[in-house]
Design a protein around this motif. Structure first.
Motif, PDB file in Angstrom:
ATOM      1  N   ILE A  42       0.843  -1.202   0.000  1.00  0.00           N
ATOM      2  CA  ILE A  42       0.000   0.000   0.000  1.00  0.00           C
ATOM      3  C   ILE A  42       0.878   1.252   0.000  1.00  0.00           C
ATOM      4  N   ALA A  43       1.935   1.232   0.803  1.00  0.00           N
ATOM      5  CA  ALA A  43       2.840   2.382   0.873  1.00  0.00           C
ATOM      6  C   ALA A  43       3.551   2.608  -0.461  1.00  0.00           C
ATOM      7  N   TYR A  44       3.780   1.547  -1.194  1.00  0.00           N
ATOM      8  CA  TYR A  44       4.480   1.628  -2.481  1.00  0.00           C
ATOM      9  C   TYR A  44       3.584   2.184  -3.576  1.00  0.00           C
ATOM     10  N   ASP A  45       2.276   1.954  -3.461  1.00  0.00           N
ATOM     11  CA  ASP A  45       1.308   2.376  -4.469  1.00  0.00           C
ATOM     12  C   ASP A  45       0.923   3.839  -4.241  1.00  0.00           C
ATOM     13  N   ALA A  46       1.225   4.704  -5.201  1.00  0.00           N
ATOM     14  CA  ALA A  46       0.981   6.141  -5.040  1.00  0.00           C
ATOM     15  C   ALA A  46      -0.496   6.458  -4.820  1.00  0.00           C
ATOM     16  N   ASP A  47      -1.392   5.725  -5.479  1.00  0.00           N
ATOM     17  CA  ASP A  47      -2.821   5.998  -5.336  1.00  0.00           C
ATOM     18  C   ASP A  47      -3.364   5.500  -4.000  1.00  0.00           C
ATOM     19  N   ALA A  48      -2.858   4.373  -3.529  1.00  0.00           N
ATOM     20  CA  ALA A  48      -3.394   3.762  -2.314  1.00  0.00           C
ATOM     21  C   ALA A  48      -2.798   4.339  -1.038  1.00  0.00           C
TER      22      ALA A  48
END
Length: 475
Positions: free
Chosen positions: A428-434
């Motif tokens: 989640i931290a890696y995903d810019a949208d999430a």
């Protein structure tokens, strides 16, 4: 001291009506494993991962089973309504009970916001002239009244909502198998099991892309832990809860792995896209005329089911917090029908604010709301697992009695599940949208920290760890 004695001596004065029978608890457990995350969210996940999404749902399902067996052991040690907060308070400390209770409340409030808006959109499919806010308001009022009347009515509504979802998925599987084996329907010429690997393989976009879908997959499993909240109102928790939890693997295997395997064999994965329900797409390709309308009705019941569950659980969680001095005492009151009416009413007010916000802000806000719910759900699951690890240590040391429903492998599976949830948090931290949900949760943590400081100054007794009860050492 026996587990039954623990129930009597340690559980707070509940006062709830034990009005949920075995039939209703079973269906609540089944319905909790089937939601909008499957009916709608699976479309976006298929587009990102291809057929490998089946493996992602199966992997997440194994972890969910570990979490539920850990919760089951705690529930049979001491079945109480508002279980997550109570176990966090007992085994991790008062602050964790306080934080978990309020965070679970937040999870259901924001989920309710999203589901009400979704339900209004689904009604718009049939009645485009009805304003979206009108449908949302009508559903909000109807479910609110149902939750105030009695827990039996809540259980009955949830039973039939779940029945609709189960029937739809089983029907999809039966029709899909018929298409694959007998070749009838418009999809007969292209439907084949080889669709699972023929179009760029089982991992068409790479293993990394498949793993990134785990955050969305975990959202689909939110609410499976709701069976724990029903513990204080189940007629016979010693029998109904183990049965509900032990049947979880076959429910996941059938409703998630089975349904998606059939769908992806009937319709090649390249046909799916974000915002398109895989069930609607499958019915369309097969050529069932009323397929889209049928699935729209099913997804509507899924949204209402989730909102109904949200109202139920938020009222119970606020009462648990009030019972421990961590929320205004007014939430501790029960109505004449033995429901936490004030807590439900306040939660409904916040859900109504969410309907207004979702009506005014862009569609992206809907995704933000669901991501916040996922983050709050992951916290809840982590607290269940951490509490279970602490409980097992005390059982091994002879300081607490063993549960009648021990988790297989003791704490080992809980450690595996903790590692998995931390891995999903990193995704989640890696995903810019999430990752916006992590910012929201950080703000929520600061707000709760301030609230804890105020509580500590005004009511220090509520922030102190209670003394551990005396038990005869086992062995």
């Amino acid at each position: 001291m026996t587990s039954a004695q623990v129930d009597t001596e340690k559980a707070p004065g509940e006062g709830y009506e034990r009005g949920l029978g075995s039939r209703q608890v079973q269906m609540i457990a089944i319905g909790g494993a089937i939601g909008v995350g499957l009916f709608l969210g699976a479309g976006a996940n298929i587009a990102k991962a291809g057929p490998s999404i089946i493996l992602m749902y199966a992997l997440a399902g194994v972890i969910i089973f570990f979490i539920m067996r850990a919760l089951g052991e705690l529930l049979l040690y001491r079945p109480v309504s508002g279980s997550f907060a109570e176990y966090s308070r007992e085994f991790l400390g008062p602050f964790f009970g306080y934080f978990t209770g309020w965070t679970y409340w937040l999870m259901w409030v924001v989920t309710g916001m999203a589901e009400l808006t979704a339900a209004a959109i689904y009604i718009h499919y049939w009645f485009p002239d009805i304003p979206q806010w009108v449908s949302a308001l009508v559903f909000l009022v109807l479910l609110f009244v149902a939750n105030l009347i009695s827990v039996k009515l809540f259980g009955e509504i949830e039973f039939w909502f779940s029945m609709v979802k189960v029937t739809a998925i089983i029907g999809m599987i039966v029709i899909g198998v018929g298409v694959l084996t007998l070749g009838f329907s418009q999809a007969g010429d292209t439907a084949a099991v080889s669709n699972l690997w023929e179009f760029d393989g089982f991992f068409p976009k790479g293993i990394g892309s498949s793993l990134m879908t785990l955050q969305g997959v975990m959202f689909a499993y939110l609410a499976v832990e709701l069976v724990g909240v029903t513990a204080g109102e189940s007629e016979n928790p010693e029998k109904t809860l183990p049965k509900a939890i032990n049947t979880l693997p076959w429910r996941i295997a059938l409703f998630y792995v089975g349904a998606l395997t059939v769908i992806l064999a009937v319709v090649k994965w390249t046909e799916f896209a974000e915002g398109v329900s895989p069930f609607v797409e499958a019915f369309t390709v097969i050529g069932i005329p009323a397929g889209a309308g049928i699935v729209n009705f099913v997804v509507l019941t899924a949204a209402l089911s989730s909102c109904n569950s949200g109202m139920y659980s938020t009222g119970r969680m606020l009462r648990t917090l009030a019972d421990n001095g961590e929320a205004p005492r007014v939430f501790n009151r029960l109505s004449s029908t033995r429901t936490p009416a004030i807590g439900i009413a306040v939660s409904v007010v916040f859900m109504a604010i969410g309907v207004v916000l979702n009506y005014l802000v862009p569609e992206r806000a809907f995704g933000y709301v669901t991501s916040v719910a996922t983050a709050a759900g992951i916290w809840t699951w982590l607290m269940i697992l951490a509490s279970h690890v602490r409980y097992r240590r005390k059982v091994v040391a002879g300081r607490l009695p063993a549960s009648s429903f021990p988790a297989p492998g003791g704490s080992v599976c809980s450690y595996i599940a903790i590692a998995f949830l931390l891995f999903v948090t990193c995704l989640i931290a890696y995903d810019a949208d999430a990752r916006v949900c992590l910012y929201v949760m950080a703000g929520w943590a600061v707000a709760l920290g301030i609230g804890w400081a105020v509580l500590k100054s005004r009511n220090p007794e509520a922030t102190e760890r209670p003394g551990e009860p005396e038990f005869e050492k086992i062995g």
